[in-house]
Structures are given as C-alpha cells and as structure tokens.
Design a protein around this motif. Structure first.
Motif, PDB file in Angstrom:
ATOM      1  N   GLU B  75     -21.091  24.473   9.292  1.00 27.06           N
ATOM      2  CA  GLU B  75     -20.786  24.845   7.905  1.00 27.06           C
ATOM      3  C   GLU B  75     -22.082  24.974   7.103  1.00 27.06           C
ATOM      4  O   GLU B  75     -22.969  24.111   7.180  1.00 27.06           O
ATOM      5  N   GLY B  76     -22.207  26.085   6.342  1.00 26.81           N
ATOM      6  CA  GLY B  76     -23.361  26.229   5.450  1.00 26.81           C
ATOM      7  C   GLY B  76     -24.593  26.849   6.079  1.00 26.81           C
ATOM      8  O   GLY B  76     -25.602  27.049   5.407  1.00 26.81           O
ATOM      9  N   LYS B  77     -24.518  27.171   7.364  1.00 21.15           N
ATOM     10  CA  LYS B  77     -25.681  27.778   8.020  1.00 21.15           C
ATOM     11  C   LYS B  77     -25.744  29.273   7.721  1.00 21.15           C
ATOM     12  O   LYS B  77     -24.705  29.933   7.597  1.00 21.15           O
ATOM     13  N   PRO B  78     -26.939  29.821   7.702  1.00 22.11           N
ATOM     14  CA  PRO B  78     -27.030  31.288   7.597  1.00 22.11           C
ATOM     15  C   PRO B  78     -26.556  31.952   8.880  1.00 22.11           C
ATOM     16  O   PRO B  78     -26.714  31.392   9.971  1.00 22.11           O
ATOM     17  N   MET B  79     -25.971  33.098   8.753  1.00 20.99           N
ATOM     18  CA  MET B  79     -25.490  33.854   9.923  1.00 20.99           C
ATOM     19  C   MET B  79     -25.881  35.318   9.723  1.00 20.99           C
ATOM     20  O   MET B  79     -26.063  35.773   8.592  1.00 20.99           O
ATOM     21  N   SER B  80     -26.024  36.048  10.833  1.00 21.42           N
ATOM     22  CA  SER B  80     -26.441  37.451  10.757  1.00 21.42           C
ATOM     23  C   SER B  80     -25.254  38.371  11.023  1.00 21.42           C
ATOM     24  O   SER B  80     -24.292  37.977  11.696  1.00 21.42           O
ATOM     25  N   GLU B  81     -25.356  39.590  10.519  1.00 23.84           N
ATOM     26  CA  GLU B  81     -24.352  40.612  10.826  1.00 23.84           C
ATOM     27  C   GLU B  81     -24.116  40.660  12.333  1.00 23.84           C
ATOM     28  O   GLU B  81     -25.075  40.679  13.116  1.00 23.84           O
ATOM     29  N   ASP B  82     -22.853  40.637  12.736  1.00 26.42           N
ATOM     30  CA  ASP B  82     -22.443  40.773  14.141  1.00 26.42           C
ATOM     31  C   ASP B  82     -22.805  39.575  15.010  1.00 26.42           C
ATOM     32  O   ASP B  82     -22.587  39.621  16.239  1.00 26.42           O
ATOM     33  N   GLU B  83     -23.328  38.514  14.429  1.00 25.22           N
ATOM     34  CA  GLU B  83     -23.645  37.321  15.232  1.00 25.22           C
ATOM     35  C   GLU B  83     -22.356  36.545  15.509  1.00 25.22           C
ATOM     36  O   GLU B  83     -21.559  36.292  14.610  1.00 25.22           O
ATOM     37  N   ILE B  84     -22.192  36.111  16.765  1.00 28.75           N
ATOM     38  CA  ILE B  84     -21.013  35.304  17.097  1.00 28.75           C
ATOM     39  C   ILE B  84     -21.167  33.945  16.428  1.00 28.75           C
ATOM     40  O   ILE B  84     -22.153  33.247  16.641  1.00 28.75           O
ATOM     41  N   VAL B  85     -20.173  33.562  15.589  1.00 30.76           N
ATOM     42  CA  VAL B  85     -20.255  32.268  14.905  1.00 30.76           C
ATOM     43  C   VAL B  85     -19.176  31.308  15.401  1.00 30.76           C
ATOM     44  O   VAL B  85     -19.195  30.123  15.068  1.00 30.76           O
ATOM     45  N   LEU B  86     -18.246  31.823  16.175  1.00 30.36           N
ATOM     46  CA  LEU B  86     -17.164  30.980  16.692  1.00 30.36           C
ATOM     47  C   LEU B  86     -16.684  31.590  18.002  1.00 30.36           C
ATOM     48  O   LEU B  86     -16.417  32.797  18.052  1.00 30.36           O
ATOM     49  N   ARG B  87     -16.641  30.755  19.058  1.00 30.80           N
ATOM     50  CA  ARG B  87     -16.132  31.243  20.339  1.00 30.80           C
ATOM     51  C   ARG B  87     -15.085  30.244  20.831  1.00 30.80           C
ATOM     52  O   ARG B  87     -15.350  29.049  20.908  1.00 30.80           O
ATOM     53  N   ILE B  88     -13.899  30.742  21.136  1.00 32.13           N
ATOM     54  CA  ILE B  88     -12.764  29.899  21.552  1.00 32.13           C
ATOM     55  C   ILE B  88     -12.341  30.312  22.949  1.00 32.13           C
ATOM     56  O   ILE B  88     -12.090  31.500  23.191  1.00 32.13           O
ATOM     57  N   THR B  89     -12.252  29.375  23.861  1.00 31.39           N
ATOM     58  CA  THR B  89     -11.704  29.659  25.186  1.00 31.39           C
ATOM     59  C   THR B  89     -10.501  28.747  25.384  1.00 31.39           C
ATOM     60  O   THR B  89     -10.638  27.511  25.403  1.00 31.39           O
ATOM     61  N   ALA B  90      -9.315  29.362  25.514  1.00 29.47           N
ATOM     62  CA  ALA B  90      -8.063  28.603  25.582  1.00 29.47           C
ATOM     63  C   ALA B  90      -6.950  29.567  25.969  1.00 29.47           C
ATOM     64  O   ALA B  90      -7.137  30.789  25.911  1.00 29.47           O
ATOM     65  N   PRO B  91      -5.803  29.042  26.340  1.00 34.72           N
ATOM     66  CA  PRO B  91      -4.659  29.930  26.594  1.00 34.72           C
ATOM     67  C   PRO B  91      -4.346  30.705  25.313  1.00 34.72           C
ATOM     68  O   PRO B  91      -4.302  30.115  24.218  1.00 34.72           O
ATOM     69  N   TYR B  92      -4.132  32.004  25.468  1.00 35.06           N
ATOM     70  CA  TYR B  92      -3.986  32.849  24.284  1.00 35.06           C
ATOM     71  C   TYR B  92      -2.878  32.372  23.350  1.00 35.06           C
ATOM     72  O   TYR B  92      -3.035  32.338  22.126  1.00 35.06           O
ATOM     73  N   ASN B  93      -1.748  31.990  23.934  1.00 37.21           N
ATOM     74  CA  ASN B  93      -0.611  31.664  23.062  1.00 37.21           C
ATOM     75  C   ASN B  93      -0.817  30.393  22.250  1.00 37.21           C
ATOM     76  O   ASN B  93      -0.096  30.155  21.283  1.00 37.21           O
ATOM     77  N   SER B  94      -1.800  29.584  22.640  1.00 33.33           N
ATOM     78  CA  SER B  94      -2.038  28.370  21.855  1.00 33.33           C
ATOM     79  C   SER B  94      -2.675  28.662  20.505  1.00 33.33           C
ATOM     80  O   SER B  94      -2.597  27.859  19.588  1.00 33.33           O
ATOM     81  N   PHE B  95      -3.319  29.817  20.351  1.00 32.48           N
ATOM     82  CA  PHE B  95      -4.016  30.053  19.076  1.00 32.48           C
ATOM     83  C   PHE B  95      -3.952  31.495  18.578  1.00 32.48           C
ATOM     84  O   PHE B  95      -4.371  31.802  17.456  1.00 32.48           O
ATOM     85  N   GLY B  96      -3.410  32.409  19.395  1.00 35.80           N
ATOM     86  CA  GLY B  96      -3.430  33.836  19.001  1.00 35.80           C
ATOM     87  C   GLY B  96      -2.772  34.075  17.656  1.00 35.80           C
ATOM     88  O   GLY B  96      -3.192  34.932  16.873  1.00 35.80           O
ATOM     89  N   LEU B  97      -1.731  33.305  17.381  1.00 32.64           N
ATOM     90  CA  LEU B  97      -0.971  33.473  16.146  1.00 32.64           C
ATOM     91  C   LEU B  97      -1.817  33.197  14.902  1.00 32.64           C
ATOM     92  O   LEU B  97      -1.524  33.692  13.812  1.00 32.64           O
ATOM     93  N   TYR B  98      -2.871  32.387  15.055  1.00 27.81           N
ATOM     94  CA  TYR B  98      -3.615  31.931  13.872  1.00 27.81           C
ATOM     95  C   TYR B  98      -4.850  32.780  13.577  1.00 27.81           C
ATOM     96  O   TYR B  98      -5.641  32.426  12.721  1.00 27.81           O
TER      97      TYR B  98
END
Lengths: 337, 337, 337, 337, 337, 337
Positions: B75-98
């Motif tokens: 939280e609060g860090k600088p980020m660049s255009e197109d930079e990945i800021v969050l990567r989730i690996t999990a069964p799709y149905n556990s989080f796809g809805l959100y």
C-alpha cells in the motif's frame, strides 16, 4: 427500499461522515442556545443533469421537522450553472450537520448522470450500457450505474446497480471464460447450453483471432441462436474502428447472418461515437466504461441566504431567496423514507 | 477493523456487486465441471501510487483456499504504467467473481492517492488537508480521505475518513456558523469558549469583510489564543492570491502577531501551489477539495496468464507470468480479515 | 484659441522640431533656386479615426501662400488604411519643413481617437471617461484627452484636456485623500460639505474595506446626496468583476438605494467591457486609463505625387493624384489661426 | 536649461494639467485644515529603464519645502517591476497636485527609453538612431528623442531632440528632395555641393531604381566623398533583407568602394536586427522609427505609505516605507531648476 | 502514338520494372499450375483527378486476353478517396506482374493532375502554365507536363510535354540570355528580330533593374510589338506582390500601354494566387513550377476481390466486387496500343 | 552502362526535353553570332544529399568541348542550402540547352536520396528497403530506387532499380499470391518449394488472421527454413505498433523460434521508426514506401556568374565565382559516357 439504501442513509446520517466543523458548530450553537430557522440554497458549479435528489429527500425526510419547507427540481432534470436546485427552510440544527452528505450525493451522482447523458446524446439512438463498475469502488458502483441510467443508459453491468434503477443487468462473456475454454466458439456454445433462453447470446470476438474471422466462426457454429457479437479490440490492435464494424457487418451479411447485431466497447467516448456515426458504421450498441464511471463530480455549494427571517449572505452572494420558477415544493410527509 | 469496513467487504463479496457476466461464468463453469487453477495478473493503465491493496487482500483472505499464492506491492508504493501490482494463483472459481470489486477498489483509491501525492509534492513541505468529502458520495467519502492520507495529506475533514487512516479530523469554522453569529469575531470567540483547548483556533476570514481587515480584527480580539487564519476568497473576489497572503502576513506581523499561521483554501491545485511558492507567499497549509476528491480513477486490468499450468493469454498479451522483482509474496493466513 | 495651442503651433513651426534632413533640403533647394509647386498626399497605415487635422490646418494656414490648395477629411471621420486624408498643392518650400510636425500630430492624435472609439463602441451606450492623463507626458496630456473625446469619450480627467474639447473635467476622490481622512465615509462627507452642489458625489469604495460593505456604509451615510460609487478593485484583489457589480447593485437596491450609480475603473479594455455586458452587469460608466492613453500612434506617410505639374513618384507608388471622393477642399483664408 | 523645458515645467506645475480630483482634494484639505506630512512611494508596473526623473526632480525642487526628503534612482538606471524608484516625504499639499504630472513624465519617457534599450542591445554594437519624431506629437517629439538617447541611441532626427540630449541631429536626404531633383545622383551631388564638409554624405538609394544599381551609380559619381548609403526598401518591395545588404556590400566592394557604409531603415525591430546579425549582414547602423517612438508607456503608481508619521496604506499594499537599498537621497537645494 | 510512349510501355512491360515478388509469384504459380481468373480493384488513397488511365489501358491492351473485362473512369475525371477507378477481371498471370507499373503510373500522374487542378481553380480564369520541368527528372518531365495539362494548365514549358498533350509549348526569355546580352531591352529586341511573328513577345523584367522601371523601358522600346511582361521577382527582393502588379499595371497604363499583359512567376501557390485575387491585382497569367511538379503522388492500392469466381479478400476488405455506377466498361480491342 | 541509361541520356539530350525558351535562346544567339564562354553555378534550395551528379556528368561529357572546366561534389555527399555543387565554364551554346535536364536530374534524385538518408538515420542500424516503386511512374522507378540506395537503403523492390545500384532486389510474398493459395502457410510453403535456396523465406502474416496467430502457424510449418515474418497491418487494424512487434517476438521466442526475424512495413516514417526504437520494439528491418518515393524534389537553380570573362549576375546574386573549397575539378575526358 433496499437494504443497501437503508445502510447508505444510515451512513449519511452518521455524524462521522460530516465535515468535522459542522459537528463542532452544532455543539457550539447548542451551548449558545442558538437554533434559528434558516434558508439554505444549493446550486451546481456547471450545467448538467440533476441526480441524487431522491436520495437527498429521503435523508431530509428523516431529519427535518414537519413545518420545514423544501423546494427542488425533479431527479434527472437538466440544471444550469449556479441555478438553485434545492432550497431548505428549517431550524439550522435539524439539518446543518448533513450538508457534507447532501452535497456529496448530488455532486457524485450528477457528475455520472451528466456524462452519461452526453454519451447517450452522441449515440443518436443506439443503446448505451454502463460497463464501468470495475473502475469505481464497490461501495458506490451501484449508485454510479443507477445515475448512468438516470442519464439515459439502458442498463448497467452489475445486478445491484441495475436493480437500483429497476432494470435487468447486461453482460456477455468475459475474456477469462474464453481463455479457460480455450476457444471462443466453445465458450459461446457453453453459454448457450447453460443459460436461460431469455439471455441474449452475445459473443466476444477479439480474444484469440481477428474479429472478422472469429465473428464468422461463431455465427457458423451458433446459427440463429446468436443474438450479436461484441467487438472489444484493444488499443494495441488499434481499438474498434468504423472500418472494422463495416467489414464485420459486410462479412456477416455475405455469410447469411444479417440479423446478428454488433456491439462495440473499449475506450468509447462521445467523440468516438460521433466518428462511428459520421463514417456510417452500423453499430447497434456501445458499452461505455471509465468515460462515465470516471466522470468528474459536479461541485455543489450550499449557502445560507436567510437567517431568522432576515436576508443575509456572505460576500459575493446576494442576500435573500433567489427566484427560480422551476422549483417545486416537496411534501416531505408523503416521501417514503 | 471498523463496522464500516465490515460492511464494505460484505458488499464487495456480494455477487450482485459483480459484473453479471462473471456471475454467469461461474454458473457455466460449475455446470461444465471446470475450475482450473489460474494465474491472474493485475496492472494499472498509468503511473501512480498504489492504494486499496490492503482492502483487496482482506477480501482475498476471506475467499481464497489455503494453498493459493498471492504476490503484491505494498500500500502506498509508486507503481508504473502496465506494471504487475497483484498476482493471484488459485482455482478460478474461488475469486473470479470478485474481479469487478478488486479492480474497482484499486482504481478509485489509487486515483485519489496519486493525485494527493502530486499536490503534496507541489507543496514542498507545507501541510495539505483533504477537504473534498463534500464532493463525493458519503458511501465512499471516508475511503477517499483515507486514500488522500495514503498519498500524503496530513488529515481529512470527516471523522470517519480520518479515523480510517488513524488520524484526527481537521476543521475550522464554516461560513454558516459565522452567518448565524453575524460576525466573524463573535463566531470565533464562541468557538474558543466552547471547544476543548487542544483544538487549534483557526478563524475563517472572508465572510463579511476584506480578509486583511478581518484577520486583524480577529487577532486583536483573540490575542495569543488565535492559532491561525484561513483565507478562502471566492472566485468572484479573485481567489486567494500570493499577494494577498503576503499582505495579510505583513499586516499581522506589523500588528504584533507573527505567530498566527495562514491557511489557504478554494480551488487549490498543484499549479496554484507552485505559484504561491514561486512568488514567495508564506502559506502554512492548504485545504484541497475537488482537485483530490474528483481525481480520475486509474483503470486497472486483470488478465489470465496461466490456465491449468499452461501459459496462455488473449491477443496483445504475452502468455505466462510477467517478471516483477518488486512483488512480495503475501501470507494470507496471517492477514486479519 | 488657448495659450497652449499658440505655444504648440509655435513649436510645430519651429525648424528645430523638423527632421533635420528637411532643414538641410530647404537650404539646398534655395541655393539651387528650386521651389517647384508640388502635390503631397498623406495617408495612414491602418484603419482608424482621423484626429489632429484641425491642428494641422491651423499650421498650414499659418504658412501656405494664398493660392495653395488643400483637400482633407473632417476631424473625427473614419479613415481606411492607405486612404488619402490630406492633399496639399503648394510650392514645396512653403511647407516641406513641417512634414515631421504634420505627420506627428495626425499619428499621435488619430491613435488615441481610434482606440477611444473602439472602447466607446464596446460599451454600447455606457459612458466612457478618459482617465489616462497620468500615463502620458504632461506636454501632451491635454491633446490626448481631447483626442479621446473626439473618439467618443464623454470627458477627461484634467481641466486642460477637457477644456480643449469644450467639456467639464470629471473626477471623484483619490485614494490619497481617503487615506489622509482615514475613512471612506469621512472623506466622502468632506467632499460633500465643501464642493459645489453641481459636482456629482461619487465615492471610491475599495480603499479600506470590501467594496460591497463600503458601498453600503457610504450610501447609509450620504443618503440621497450620493450620486454613485466607483469600484476600482486592484488586480491583487481580482479587479472589478461582473459578479461584483451585480452584487453591489443588488445590495444597494435591497438597502433602498436604487438610484446610486455604479462606475468601474482599473485596467478596463474593450474585451473586459464586452464581458461585463455579456454577463449582464449593470455598469453606468467606465473610467479608462492606459488602454487609451497608451494607444499605439497610427503611422502616416506623406508622398510627393506631382512635381512641377508632372506626375511623379518613388517606386511602389503610382504617380499622380489619387482619387478620393470623400475629400473636401479647405478654404484656408477662412480658418482661424 | 532651454526655453522648452521652462515652458514644460510651467505646464506641469499648472493645476489644469492635474487630474481634477487632486485639485478638489487640495481645496477640501485646506478647508478642513489638513496638511499632514506624508510619504509617497512611486513604482513602475514592469521592468525597464528609468527616464524622466531629472525632469521630475526639477519640478519637485520648485515646489517642495526645504525640509522635504526625496530619495530616488538615477536617470537611465534599470528598474524592476514594483520597485520603489522615487520616495517623497513632505506635507501633502505641497506636491499632491502634481502626482498626475510626475507619473506621466516617468511613464512616457521610461517607455521610450526602455524600448530604445532593447533595440540597442539587439544591435550588438551597431549604432541606432531614433527616426520616429514624425510618429509622435511635436509637443513631445524632443522628449521622445531625448529618452531614446538615454536608452542608448546615438542620436535623433530633430534638432530639438538631439539638443536636449546634448547631441547633434542625424539625417540623410529625404525622398521628397530626390523626387524634386528627379534623380538620386543629382540630389546627392547637390547635397555634397551645398552642405558643410563635416556633414556625412549618405545617399538614400531606393527612390527610383533597384538599391544595388543605385548604390553603384552614386558611388561611381561621388567617389571618396560618399560616406554611406541608406537602404529603406518599402514593404511592397520586401523591406531591406539580410541578402540585400550582403549583395550591396559585395557589389560595392567589387566596384572598389569598401569604405562606403551601409545604413538600414524601414520597420526596424529588435527581431529584425537579430535576423540581420544571425545571417551575417554587414549593417553599420539602423534608423528606428515607430518601434521606439510608439513604445507603450510604462504605467507608474504613487501610493501614500505613511500619513502623519503612521504607517498606513490602502488594501493590497503593505503600510509603511518599503526598503530599497538602491535609492539615493537627493539634495533638492542643489538641483538647478 | 509517339516514340516516347512506345518506349515507356516497353519499360512498363519489362519484368525488371516489377516489384520482384510479383516476378517470383508468377514463377511459383506457373510451377503449381495455378492461373485463376481473378478480379482486381484499384482505388486511390485520397480525393483527386484521375490521370494516367489512358496509358494504363494501353498497357492492358497489350497483355490481356480477349475475354478479359476492364471497367474504369475516364482520364481527367474527379475521383474520391477509396473509390474504385479501375476493375480488371482476367487470368491473374496475364497482368499480375504489371501491378507495380499500373499503380505507379496512376499515382504519379494523378498527383500532378490533382495539384494542377487546385491551382487552376484558385486562379478563377487566369491562365496557368506549368513551368516545373526543371524540378523533375527528364525521364518523366513530359508525363508531368501532360498530367498538369489534364489537370487544367493551358500549356507546359517543354516541347515534349506540350506535344504529348497536343499543345504548343510556352516560354519567354531566360535570365541567361539577358545576362549574355547585358540588357533586357537588347535581349527582347533580339528575340523580336529573330523569332517567328506568331510567338508572343513577353519580356522578363527583373534581371537588372526594378521591375516597374524595366517594364517601362521595354514597352517604350518595343511599342505595339510587346505582348506582355513577366514579373519573376526573387524571394530576396520580396517575390512578386499584389502591390507590385498594381503599380506596374498603373505605370504601363499611364505611359500608354494598356494592352501589355502581366504574367507572374516565382514560388506561385494557390494561397498566393488567392491573395492576388483578393487584393485586386490584375494578373493575366501565372507560371507555376515546383508546386505542381513536386506534387505528392497519390498512393493507389490494388486488391484481389474475386478469385476463381469466389468473393475473397484480405482482412479489412469486403470480399467481392464493389459497386460503382460511375465505371464504364472498356472495349480493349478498340484501344490503340 | 545499361540500355536504360543510354536511353535516358538520349532523352536528356533531346531538345524537346528542354524548356522551350532555351531552344529559342540558342537560335537567337546563333543568329546574333554570340557564344561567349560563361560560368554557370548550380546550387540547391535546401540542405540534403547530392544525388544525380554522376548522371549529369555523363551528360556533360557528351556535349562539352575538351577545354571546358567542371567542378563538383561527389555523388552522395551532404550539401547545404545555397552551396554551389556544380560549376561549369564553357561556351554557353554547348550546354545552355540542357539546363532543364541537369536541374531536373539533381532535383528529383537528391530529393529521394535526402529523404532516404533521414529514414536510415532514424533507424539507427536496422536495415531499410525502398518499397515505393509502385508509387512513382515506371519511367523513373529505377532512378528513385537507385537514389534511395545512394541515401542509405540496403536495397529496392524492383530488379531494374536494384541493378542500377549494383544490388539484388528484395521481396517477400504479395497479398495476391496468398489470396490465390487461400492460406498463408500454403503460400509460404509453395515459395519455399520453388524458389532457390538463397532467397530468404519471409512470410507476410497479416492477410487472413491476426499477425501473432499467423506468425506462429507459419513458424510451426516451416521450422528452421523460415527466415522472417513481415508485419504489414493495415491502418484499419491500427498499423503495426511497437506492442505488436514485442508480442510477436515474445510468442515466437516462447514457441522456440528466436531466430525468426521481424520486418515491418506500412506507412513507415522516421517518426514511427523513432517510436519503435523508443518503446524497445525489436524490429530487424523496415520496408519504406511512399515516404521516400514521394519525397519532394529539392529545387536547384543555375546562375550565370561570369560572361566572357567578366563577373556579372542578375539582381540578388553577387557577380563572379563563389568560393567553395569542397568542390573538386572533374576530368571530363576520363568519364565513361
């Protein structure tokens, strides 16, 4: 009234949502024994579509005494810069605390409705769906979609937003589902197999292949069951252009699918819609995202103009009530809260 | 964690806040018996300050299975255009809805934090307070103020917003109170009489008289108890200018009040702050309203990049995981939900 | 004819005011025994209002022989770029020396009159007073004011300038006097006490307090004796704006002073006047300073077109007399010198 | 001191040259028995070269009492926007009436000197002569030329102007004389025959023929007696260009006249001078007309800052004396009046 | 048909003028035994005047089988962006190799004709002669002039170009000849002495002297035999201006030569022609050089739209024949080759 | 020397390619018995790369007498605006007629070479191939390609053009061939089957499918035999973008084809090349069409500067020879004609 709205009014009525100087003012006035009847007038900083007034009246109905007087314009009406759109006459302490909430509701919702209206007018009859829930906080996404519909959109993408406006939500097939199926045709057929017949079958056709090629593949596979295709070409492939729409239309027609509709999404703005129309591209509908959901709120200002029966105002305002023949008196007691 | 946040996560986890096509996708995948482990990567459309990630991780902690893997920036860090800021690996149905809620939280809050940061950097050390709660819907005003504080503001105007960020709220005296008292000096003295001594006495000095004249009147009346004056000259009187600040400073100093601070509000932007600095106007702090609260959200995109162990992506994306050495792995089980 | 004019013609006829090459030319021609009858034509470099021609004819009447022929347009008439406005046929040595003075008089005065006309036309009937004597050298300030009145101003600020144009001068109360009295009301009352009743009482209301507050204070003190107020807000307080005029008007009306007029000064230009009109600000008159007094002179050129009866001209000119049906022949002998 | 200056001071001291409100103020103050010692500070509205201060001091020396105090910058010094350039401490009634004249002298003359300086600096050493007397009223043409010389011009075109600055005037041969002689060579030879040897022979070479052709004709005819040629090509023939200068220089050199100088006139501005230099055109001097003579005056303002020993000022000014270490105290009694 | 055209077609039919990938394609198709009947459609990338089509039809007549079908617009007709201007239906191998030549002929010639048309339209009836052969390679100078005449020029400067369009060439006297004679009058008289009487006598009048002076000298010398003068003032002398034309016209008229025409050349563009007209300069004709000869070619594209009877096209094109009612069927057998 | 060049010189030497006034001049001079030795100097109107000088020297070698003197710069050298690049001293009648051809050759070819150089420099080492033969008349297409190679291109598209510059032509597979085969992979395999092994296999991958998909299909089918792919995305699909190149590169690398090169064509300009480089897109080479082939010719001018031993020139030129140390003397007798 939905649970959401209840909660929302509950929040708006909470003193910790108020600018703290209003909280402090209330304490001071009470200690000084001051609670004059005042008239507050509220007006926007630019032209637009008034939205949020129903929510504000619900709030006022919950707090104002019976003899308070409220005048306003109707939800969805056009308003001019500096035009009085809401006038409240009541003891100051009964509503002063809620100025922050009242202005905020009107600012945010009128901003969305006004921009939605600009898009709708640009489209000259083609339908506009608000697709921007993903670009605003979920705490207000339903409010945003409802305001977009007040502005003229035919629907929104979320169930909550559409419901708030008394509509059914609208949606096709996400890229994620096509990637999981590995093929646009397979994904569309799965949708067709499992979804109720009343949901229109609209295939998203830019995931793996060129849009024209994919449109024909899906149409061949689905036949009459295909309601439409959605073109969503990303910027790296040049966005959807008028020429692409014309080509897909021509290829669908040549292949015997004149009834398949074409929907367009991806960075849609009034300027781009006008370009589609100017170049004669036969678009049946547009999905509009951050252009509406990221609309700049319209700042509103509330001014005391009468205090204890005496016209009064700060510098730059003209003391006393401002005439506006468009305002209608509200019967607060008849409002549902 | 406050009641508000509870409610907010409750909303975010509600399927009626999701784009309806995700709801439908979940139904279809379940009927087809599909629930592959996928990797989704999320990135912003422009440079900025990442905000909302704590709220998003709270949401993920509530829904992801134990063996899911999440990488992110703080939280609060600088980020660049197109930079990945969050990567989730999990069964799709556990989080796809959100996906809708996750993107929306990041978009809106990063938009506010990024603009707040621009303002704070322009001010070169003078303090910035977020005054814009009145320009957004009360359902998100606290989120907005919290994001502004993440971006660098020292406080916000509402109790809820400040509390969310662990701060005390900030406020002076509204025009309405001065109008009810009929005189700026009287209103300021009433504030002084009834408010706890730890609240700084800051007089608003543009209601009835010229700011320089009123500043001296209040200072004469309040003596050492006056902490500062707030200049809020409206556009119709030329806004607060660098020359006005210099004049008020000089007149206060000549009259023996060198310790009275000067705060400035009204249409403040980074450009205007830079002008105050360039012309040597001694401003102690700025109140910033719609420039921060009306900040354009930063669109975020979520892309599936691996499906069932296989690199895969839609056109225009490069399949497979994108390297970003700045990402840190999150221990979901240790997050408070 | 005033003493001033006498002196001025005396100067213009002095050979040390001529470009020295004309002085030398006269010597050479006399030594060579040359003094052909020539025709000189004079024209401006851009469109405008002709001014100074009366002064020029006075000069010519003093020097030309009886059989000389002079054609011209009347003072105050519009003229076009390159249009012949003065044609002189006479022995060259009788007037060649005065080309510098003739062109200079027309250039400077036509420049002022032309700009004054632009201001007057922008004002659509509101009266314009020339206030710019303080921005030009006192040797020409009266000429400038007279030219401004030729252009359409109703008066000027100095006694000499107004007199030259047959008007009474116009003035209110300077800041210096208010500072010496220490209060606007006291200064206005002193003016009222000591000045003849036919001088209109116009209070300057921006010295110590906000204009709206001060206007009401003066009106309350002076009652029916107050003719008007002058708003002269400095740039550091945002100049006079249309909104300020409307507010002062409304407050005066509400307080029972609908007859008190409003005058505006300070950086007035045609653009700003048009803005006052466009926004419906009820201004009764404007004081205009350096926009008129600092008007760029209009360059004039004098060309010999006939020499000793033969059409002749330098390159780029067409030899011989240029037809202009608007010119009228002047009877020099009937001019007062 | 010349007769002109006497007359000029006489005018400046005449009350009918004052803005009439100063006349009235004097009457009122006298009737009220008010004549406080005040300090007035005078400053320009933009950067420039101070000019006219000598004339102003002459005026003050004629009116101020012995114990008055005057501080100022020297004639011809650079000054900054808002910098105090003149401070007068004296009984108000001794000088208040002359504010109009003092400001006007400084405004007009500083405007001319400042623009002249810009031209001189652009010319990087080539000499500049003020040719613009014909574009201003003869009542101020000498003042204009003197100010241009203060700004850096080497001379002016009129005898009066040059004399005021202690210079000899500068001039060649006018078109009129060449037209009367019917040939440039004949006119130049007549000049040579009748003028004292110390006047430089400079032929004007654009009247009948192409400049390059005419330059050679004159040089052949005059031989060593020719000091220079003046190129004055009119706009209809493309003005004098760098290429024309280079061509004339080359042709004169090829024909054996490397000592004949080249002067350029006609619409000269700093921009055009910089272009001549950038393109390497060997110009020996420039005649500059309306660019200098039509310079916009620099508005000056006079403010009372101390009244009867007490710091005081109107809104927007800081009361009391403004420090400026560059000011020097003037011994009024030692000034020649 | 001229020898030149023969050679040109010979070149166009040479396989080494083809893009080499067409040569290779022909080899491959032959080895694969493929030679389907195809339909190719050719269209321009912007609006313009079609030129070169006659040359292209000559080429096609030489190579297409008897049953091929060709539709086209006529030479010199206006065409719109993307409008089909040529449609060929024939076995691919009979013409595929010549796509490079066909497109190149149309591109280059239509570019010239289109720009020539713009110039001609700007001139509103004054005659335009193409003078730009010297700015293009001699291999195409005749083609360029012919295309300029198709676009509306009355003639060209070279014998070959004019002949190709069935016109006589147009020319006056070059600077070189005047320099060799050392005098414009002598050179013009030599032209008059030796050239056949039907060649109009047009003197070039800017070589040694000012144009107005030289025009009168030539007219005096030549009397009635002078047909016109050509003004060609170089940029260093300001180009020909409307004022110069008006002056020369007036001086010729005053001297008794109202029948001598005025031609203008040197950097002529439609903008400048419109300026001559707007300012009322009586120009009889213009010589236009690189504005026409350096015209940007108009890119043309050729697309296969039907292959072996089946509508087919690459992405972005709509398969099958494009309707264009303006096209006319060509009888190839009746074309002269 | 090729047949083409022979023919070209034959044309250039033909008097009907000359501006007709040169033809007439020759007749007149002969009749007058005039044929002075003259010096002509030739220079360009702007900076650039000199091209065509070899062809011009061939022409001069064919016509000048043995004692003529010629100085010049070498083919391909940079030249500055107004710099003398060719100086000829010879009897006028031996070459005057060919001024049109000489200027035209230099103008057209230097225009192409100069623009090619700009493209090559923008590419910072990536190879540039001239693809624009289809946008110019076949009579000059080979000259254009040769000039482009002089400017720095590595090759051209036509056999004739490449041969003129001593290169092999360059080409891939046209859209037409892919349409006839109906599939990109089949067409590429046919090319591979029938073409000599030394021709690089470069597949054009935008005909039917998305470029990334098609690139992988071709690479899978061809394996190591595939040398590269050419991306030629049309404007309707957004042109080739840096992101597309990066994506195709990544997908080829991921699929095991890191050696397959990427070529880009379609509307390529220096600006777009710089963008590819700035965004890090790994392009191996560019095909450039109308940007080079449609380059504006550079106007050249030829001036007589010496006639019969005497420096002489028209107005605006400096008579006599212009020094240029870069010029080299040409031994005409050693030139191959």
């Amino acid at each position: 009234m939905t649970q959401k709205t209840d909660h929302s009014i509950h929040l708006a009525l909470s003193e910790d949502r108020a600018d703290v100087y209003f909280t402090r003012t209330q304490t001071i006035l009470q200690k000084e024994g001051l609670d004059p009847v005042v008239t507050m007038e509220i007006f926007p900083s630019r032209d637009g579509i008034l939205c949020g007034i129903k929510e504000v009246l619900g709030l006022l109905a919950a707090v104002l005494p019976e003899d308070a007087e409220v005048w306003t314009l109707d939800e969805g009406k056009p308003m001019s810069e500096d035009e009085i759109v809401l006038r409240i006459t009541a003891p100051y302490n009964s509503f002063g605390l809620y100025e922050t909430a009242i202005l905020g509701i009107l600012a945010h919702e009128s901003g969305w409705a006004t921009t939605a209206r600009e898009v709708v007018e640009a489209a000259e009859g083609a339908s506009i769906i608000s697709f921007g829930a993903r670009h605003v906080h979920p705490d207000v996404s339903a409010r945003m979609e409802c305001a977009a519909i007040v502005g003229g959109c035919v629907s929104g993408a979320t169930t909550a937003g559409a419901k708030l406006a008394g509509k059914a939500p609208s949606g096709t097939i996400p890229h994620a589902m096509i990637l999981i199926f590995g093929d646009t045709v397979k994904a569309t057929e799965a949708f067709d197999k499992h979804m109720p017949p009343e949901f229109p079958r609209i295939a998203l056709v830019d995931t793996f292949k060129d849009e024209a090629e994919e449109s024909l593949r899906v149409a061949e596979a689905m036949g009459d069951r295909l309601w439409g295709v959605r073109l969503d070409t990303p910027p790296e492939r040049g966005r959807v252009t008028p020429d692409l729409v014309k080509e897909v239309r021509a290829r669908l027609d040549q292949a015997g699918f004149p009834n398949v509709k074409i929907f367009v999404s991806g960075g849609i703005t009034p300027e781009r819609i006008r370009q589609f129309i100017a170049e004669g591209a036969p678009v049946d509908g547009y999905g509009v995202g951050s252009h509406i959901s990221g609309a700049k709120p319209i700042d509103f200002t509330g001014d005391l103009k009468v205090v204890a029966g005496k016209p009064l105002a700060k510098r730059v305002r003209i003391p006393g009530i401002t005439h506006n023949a468009r305002l209608k008196k509200v019967e607060l007691s008849k409002l549902e809260v």
